[in-house]
Design a protein around this motif. Structure first.
Motif, PDB file in Angstrom:
ATOM      1  N   GLY A  99      34.493  35.903  49.481  1.00  0.00           N
ATOM      2  CA  GLY A  99      33.500  36.876  49.921  1.00  0.00           C
ATOM      3  C   GLY A  99      32.283  36.831  49.009  1.00  0.00           C
ATOM      4  O   GLY A  99      31.962  35.792  48.434  1.00  0.00           O
ATOM      5  N   ASP A 100      31.617  37.980  48.865  1.00  0.00           N
ATOM      6  CA  ASP A 100      30.403  38.029  48.043  1.00  0.00           C
ATOM      7  C   ASP A 100      30.653  38.415  46.590  1.00  0.00           C
ATOM      8  O   ASP A 100      29.813  38.157  45.738  1.00  0.00           O
ATOM      9  CB  ASP A 100      29.410  39.040  48.637  1.00  0.00           C
ATOM     10  CG  ASP A 100      28.858  38.569  49.966  1.00  0.00           C
ATOM     11  OD1 ASP A 100      28.824  37.342  50.190  1.00  0.00           O
ATOM     12  OD2 ASP A 100      28.474  39.436  50.781  1.00  0.00           O
ATOM     13  N   SER A 101      31.801  39.056  46.323  1.00  0.00           N
ATOM     14  CA  SER A 101      31.924  39.645  44.993  1.00  0.00           C
ATOM     15  C   SER A 101      33.218  39.325  44.250  1.00  0.00           C
ATOM     16  O   SER A 101      33.462  39.897  43.195  1.00  0.00           O
ATOM     17  CB  SER A 101      31.771  41.159  45.097  1.00  0.00           C
ATOM     18  OG  SER A 101      32.761  41.686  45.970  1.00  0.00           O
ATOM     19  N   ASP A 102      34.040  38.411  44.757  1.00  0.00           N
ATOM     20  CA  ASP A 102      35.265  38.050  44.050  1.00  0.00           C
ATOM     21  C   ASP A 102      35.299  36.546  43.798  1.00  0.00           C
ATOM     22  O   ASP A 102      34.626  35.777  44.472  1.00  0.00           O
ATOM     23  CB  ASP A 102      36.506  38.448  44.853  1.00  0.00           C
ATOM     24  CG  ASP A 102      36.723  39.960  44.893  1.00  0.00           C
ATOM     25  OD1 ASP A 102      36.088  40.682  44.105  1.00  0.00           O
ATOM     26  OD2 ASP A 102      37.523  40.412  45.725  1.00  0.00           O
ATOM     27  N   THR A 103      36.117  36.161  42.818  1.00  0.00           N
ATOM     28  CA  THR A 103      36.267  34.754  42.455  1.00  0.00           C
ATOM     29  C   THR A 103      37.737  34.439  42.255  1.00  0.00           C
ATOM     30  O   THR A 103      38.436  35.172  41.552  1.00  0.00           O
ATOM     31  CB  THR A 103      35.520  34.439  41.135  1.00  0.00           C
ATOM     32  OG1 THR A 103      34.149  34.768  41.287  1.00  0.00           O
ATOM     33  CG2 THR A 103      35.649  32.978  40.753  1.00  0.00           C
TER      34      THR A 103
END
Length: 150
Positions: A99-103
């Motif tokens: 997504g946009d905010s996890d790694t």
């Protein structure tokens, strides 16, 4: 000894990459590290104090970040020596966005141990490496939360 696994962090890959490339952050998140001294662009001398089951020791050696592919991958190479044995490791680390905010961090490598460390056996060393890995990611998560708050 094989060292492999995956962990999800609640931060975007560029932020995780920046944290892992920062010597001050590394000094806070690597379990047992008592000194990390930069010797080059991506090389460090280190001292680690680690308790391994019934044995404890102070390890001196070096850490190197190699094959850098910002912000997606690098290889961590470590050579550590102590009175209780030596450890050499090369671990490939991949950062993938979720997504946009996890790694997701995936790591895969090999650790070669010798001396008294090798005599502890695979089961003990595997347990110790799992504990140290969990501590590392817990510490990294805390550091990332601190930088988000500031």
């Amino acid at each position: 000894m094989q060292l492999a696994g995956k962990y999800v962090l609640h931060a975007a890959p560029p932020k995780v990459w920046a944290a892992l490339m920062n010597p001050d952050t590394l000094a806070h998140i690597v379990p047992g590290i008592s000194r990390l001294e930069k010797t080059g662009d991506h090389t460090f001398n280190s001292i680690l104090d680690i308790k391994l089951g019934p044995v404890s020791g102070s390890f001196t050696g070096n850490l190197q970040l190699d094959d850098l592919q910002e912000p997606n991958a690098f290889t961590l190479k470590a050579q550590q020596n102590s009175k209780i044995g030596n450890a050499n490791a090369a671990v490939k680390i991949n950062l993938s966005p979720i997504g946009d905010s996890d790694t997701e961090i995936a790591f895969d490598g090999d650790v070669k141990i010798s001396g008294m460390l090798a005599s502890l056996g695979q089961r003990v060393m595997g347990g110790v490496s799992n504990t140290l890995t969990k501590q590392f990611f817990s510490n990294l998560e805390k550091e990332l939360a601190k930088t988000s708050a500031s």
